[in-house]
Design an enzyme around this catalytic site. Structure first.
Site, mmCIF file in Angstrom:
data_model
loop_
_atom_site.group_PDB
_atom_site.id
_atom_site.type_symbol
_atom_site.label_atom_id
_atom_site.label_comp_id
_atom_site.label_asym_id
_atom_site.label_seq_id
_atom_site.Cartn_x
_atom_site.Cartn_y
_atom_site.Cartn_z
ATOM 1 N N GLY A 27 0.820 -1.206 0.000
ATOM 2 C CA GLY A 27 0.000 0.000 0.000
ATOM 3 C C GLY A 27 0.851 1.250 0.000
ATOM 4 O O GLY A 27 2.081 1.206 -0.075
ATOM 5 N N GLY A 29 0.767 5.580 1.457
ATOM 6 C CA GLY A 29 0.139 6.617 2.258
ATOM 7 C C GLY A 29 0.937 7.896 2.247
ATOM 8 O O GLY A 29 1.865 8.065 1.448
ATOM 9 N N GLY A 30 0.584 8.788 3.151
ATOM 10 C CA GLY A 30 1.206 10.104 3.162
ATOM 11 C C GLY A 30 2.679 10.091 3.491
ATOM 12 O O GLY A 30 3.424 10.989 3.079
ATOM 13 N N MET A 31 3.127 9.085 4.267
ATOM 14 C CA MET A 31 4.535 9.028 4.657
ATOM 15 C C MET A 31 5.386 8.222 3.694
ATOM 16 O O MET A 31 6.604 8.393 3.654
ATOM 17 C CB MET A 31 4.653 8.430 6.055
ATOM 18 C CG MET A 31 4.144 9.328 7.164
ATOM 19 S SD MET A 31 5.176 10.793 7.388
ATOM 20 C CE MET A 31 6.658 10.031 8.027
ATOM 21 N N GLY A 32 4.801 7.325 2.929
ATOM 22 C CA GLY A 32 5.616 6.525 2.027
ATOM 23 C C GLY A 32 4.894 5.318 1.496
ATOM 24 O O GLY A 32 3.666 5.227 1.523
ATOM 25 N N LYS A 48 8.881 -0.046 4.991
ATOM 26 C CA LYS A 48 8.267 1.242 4.679
ATOM 27 C C LYS A 48 9.348 2.172 4.139
ATOM 28 O O LYS A 48 10.314 2.492 4.836
ATOM 29 C CB LYS A 48 7.617 1.854 5.923
ATOM 30 C CG LYS A 48 6.892 3.176 5.642
ATOM 31 C CD LYS A 48 6.328 3.789 6.924
ATOM 32 C CE LYS A 48 5.234 2.955 7.516
ATOM 33 N NZ LYS A 48 3.956 3.049 6.768
ATOM 34 N N ASP A 142 -0.799 8.769 16.895
ATOM 35 C CA ASP A 142 -1.784 8.473 15.851
ATOM 36 C C ASP A 142 -2.394 7.093 16.049
ATOM 37 O O ASP A 142 -2.559 6.323 15.109
ATOM 38 C CB ASP A 142 -1.139 8.576 14.462
ATOM 39 C CG ASP A 142 -2.170 8.641 13.333
ATOM 40 O OD1 ASP A 142 -3.332 9.019 13.614
ATOM 41 O OD2 ASP A 142 -1.826 8.321 12.191
#
Length: 481
Positions: A27, A29-32, A48, A142
Site C-alpha cells: 500500500g 500513504g502520506g509518509m511513504g 516502509k 496516531d
C-alpha cells in the site's frame, strides 16, 4: 497532492532496498510506500520507504534517526516492533515485524463490534502496547483502529515509529497530522502532546471496537475536532465493564487521565503488572482459528491506499486473509473469567432493558433536564445502576458538576422497607461511578452515568434510586444475572 512514486519503487522485484528484498507492494500513504519484503535470512518483514520529498527535508533527516532509535527501544509486547532503519542512496526506510492479520477497522466494518472476551483482550492488548511504547519514551500520536492489527496471537499496535516523524511534514505544510475522530483535545487545539494523548485515543478505540462508531462521531474534520474538544463522548452501547476506564481516559484534561500502565493495572485488577505478563494473558484468550480467505466489505467498496496505517496481510490473490477472534475454552476460560470479574464490577446481562425503568424532569440552574433510570442489575450483593440525563430545554446550557460534583458519588440507593441508604462503593480513593465531565452541555446533549453499590441485601427485588436534583425514583425493579 502526493508525489508519484518512482518507477523502480512501483515494481521493486529484482532489486533490494538496503539488505531487504521487496516481494510485493502492500500500500501507499502520506509518509511513504509499504512493501512485504524479506530480510537476508528470508524472513518476512514490512518495509516502509519514506517519500523522497520528505527525505529531502533537512528537518526530517535530523529527526529520522533519533525517532527511529527511540522506536527500536520499544519492547515487543502487543506491538509490531521496529526492527531496523536505514538509508539506501536517497531513500530512508523503516523495517517492522510483518503482522499477518486485518486491522480493527476492517474487522468491525465486516463483522460488527467486538464483544465479550475479544473486547476485553483488545482493551488490555492496546493498553499493554501503549505501556511498552511509553516506557521507551515514545508517544504514538496516531493510535486509531487502522493502526491496530488483529493477529492470530492478539492485537498488535503498529506505526509508533512513524507517527512522530509525521511532525516534520506537519511543520512544513501547516497541516494537522492525525485522524480527527481519535485525536485528543490538546491535539485539536494545537497544544503540546504527551503520552496522555495516546490514552485518550485508547478510550476512543475501545469505544469504537465496542459500538462500531467513534465516540465523537464523523464528518468534516473541523466539526469532529470541535466535538472532541467540547462535547461529551457518545458511549451508548459501550459494555459497562469498560465504561469507567473509558470515561476516565476521555477526560478533557490530560492531567486527569490514567497512564497506560495504570489502565493496564485497573483492567487486570493488580498493581504493578508487567507488560510481559499482560501480553501472555491477551494471547491466551485470543483464539487462533482461521477463516477462509475473503474480501471484507471495506475492500469491496474501495481500494485501501493508506499504507501508513497498516503493514497488514494480503494473500497473493489480493484478498485479505484474516482470523476471526473468539473466546478460548477450557483453561483459557478461567483467564477470561478473571478478566470478566475485574472488568465487569457492575453486573450486566446479555439483553438490554427495553425502556427506561423510571423518568423525571427537572429545571436546574435554568436548564431543563430529563433523567431516566435505564438499568439496575445485581450480581450477588453488588448492584449497578445506569442513568441518562438529557438537556431538553431550548437554548439551555448546563454545567453538570454544579449538580453532581466531579463524580456521581451523591447518587444513593434506598431500601424501601427500612429506609437504609447505600452510597456508591469506593475504590482507589474514588467511587465506582461515573466521572462527571468538566464542560458545558447544550440542548440535545446526553450524559450517560453509572454507579455501583455493594452490600445490598439479596432479598430485595425493588430499590429506590435517589438522584441529586431529580429526587427519588421509587420501586425500581432489580434485574438479577
Amino acid at each position: 497532492m502526493d508525489a508519484q512514486p518512482s518507477p523502480d519503487l512501483t515494481t521493486p522485484h529484482g532489486r533490494t532496498i538496503g539488505p531487504y528484498a521487496p516481494v510485493r507492494r502492500l500500500g501507499e500513504g502520506g509518509m511513504g510506500i509499504v512493501y512485504l519484503a524479506r530480510d537476508p535470512d528470508g524472513r518476512e518483514v514490512a518495509l516502509k520507504v519514506m517519500r523522497p520529498e520528505l527525505a529531502s527535508l533537512e528537518e526530517f533527516r535530523a529527526r529520522f534517526r533519533k525517532e527511529a532509535e527511540a522506536a527500536k527501544r520499544v519492547a515487543r509486547f502487543c506491538t509490531a516492533p521496529l526492527l531496523d532503519a536505514g538509508l539506501d542512496g536517497d531513500r530512508h526506510y523503516l523495517v517492522t515485524e510483518y503482522v499477518d492479520g486485518p486491522d480493527l477497522s476492517a474487522v468491525v466494518d465486516a463483522r460488527g463490534p467486538l464483544t465479550g472476551s475479544n473486547l476485553d483482550a483488545l482493551a488490555v492488548g492496546v493498553a499493554t502496547a501503549l505501556a511498552a511504547v511509553h516506557e521507551a519514551g515514545v508517544v504514538h500520536r496516531d493510535l486509531k483502529p487502522s493502526n491496530i492489527l488483529l493477529s492470530p496471537l492478539g492485537p498488535r499496535v503498529i506505526d509508533f515509529g512513524v507517527a512522530q516523524l509525521a511532525d516534520t511534514l506537519a511543520e512544513r505544510t501547516g497541516t494537522v497530522i492525525g485522524t480527527p475522530a481519535y485525536m485528543s483535545p490538546e491535539q485539536a487545539r494545537g497544544e503540546t502532546v504527551s503520552s496522555a494523548a495516546d490514552v485518550f485515543a485508547w478510550g476512543c478505540v475501545v469505544a469504537y471496537a465496542a459500538t462500531g462508531r467513534p465516540p465523537f462521531g464523523g464528518g468534516a474534520a473541523p466539526e469532529v475536532l470541535y466535538r472532541v474538544a467540547h462535547h461529551v463522548p457518545n458511549l451508548a452501547g459501550l459494555d459497562e465493564r469498560l465504561r469507567p476506564l473509558v470515561e476516565r481516559a476521555l477526560d478533557k484534561d490530560p492531567a486527569r487521565r490514567p497512564t497506560a500502565q495504570r489502565l493496564l493495572e485497573r483492567l487486570l485488577g493488580r498493581e504493578e503488572v508487567a507488560v510481559e505478563a499482560a501480553t501472555r494473558i491477551v494471547s491466551d484468550i485470543w483464539a487462533t482459528s482461521e477463516a477462509p480467505a475473503r474480501t471484507t466489505r471495506r475492500s469491496a467498496r474501495r481500494p485501501d491506499r493508506s499504507a501508513d496505517r497498516r503493514a497488514g496481510a494480503a494473500d497473493p490473490s489480493g484478498t485479505r486473509r484474516w482470523a476471526p477472534v473468539a473466546a478460548a475454552g477450557g483453561a483459557l476460560a478461567v483467564i477470561a473469567a478473571v478478566l470478566l470479574v475485574v472488568l465487569h464490577p457492575f453486573g450486566g446481562g446479555e439483553t438490554e432493558p427495553k425502556g427506561p425503568l423510571g423518568a423525571r424532569d427537572a429545571k436546574i440552574s435554568g436548564s431543563s433536564l430529563h433523567a431516566t433510570v435505564d438499568a439496575v442489575r445485581r450480581r450477588g450483593t453488588s448492584v449497578s445502576v445506569q442513568l441518562t440525563v438529557t438537556v431538553t430545554g431550548k437554548g439551555s446550557r448546563w454545567w453538570p458538576r454544579d449538580l453532581f460534583g466531579d463524580q456521581l458519588s451523591g447518587a444513593a440507593l434506598v431500601d424501601p422497607p427500612g429506609g437504609a441508604k447505600f452510597a456508591p462503593a469506593q475504590k482507589d480513593g474514588g467511587c465506582l461511578c461515573s466521572t462527571v465531565p468538566a464542560q458545558w452541555l447544550g440542548e440535545g446533549d446526553v450524559l450517560p452515568l453509572y454507579a455501583t453499590y455493594t452490600g445490598v441485601p439479596e432479598g430485595l427485588e425493588q430499590i429506590g434510586v435517589d438522584v441529586p436534583g431529580f429526587g427519588l425514583f421509587s420501586d425500581v425493579p432489580i434485574a438479577t444475572e
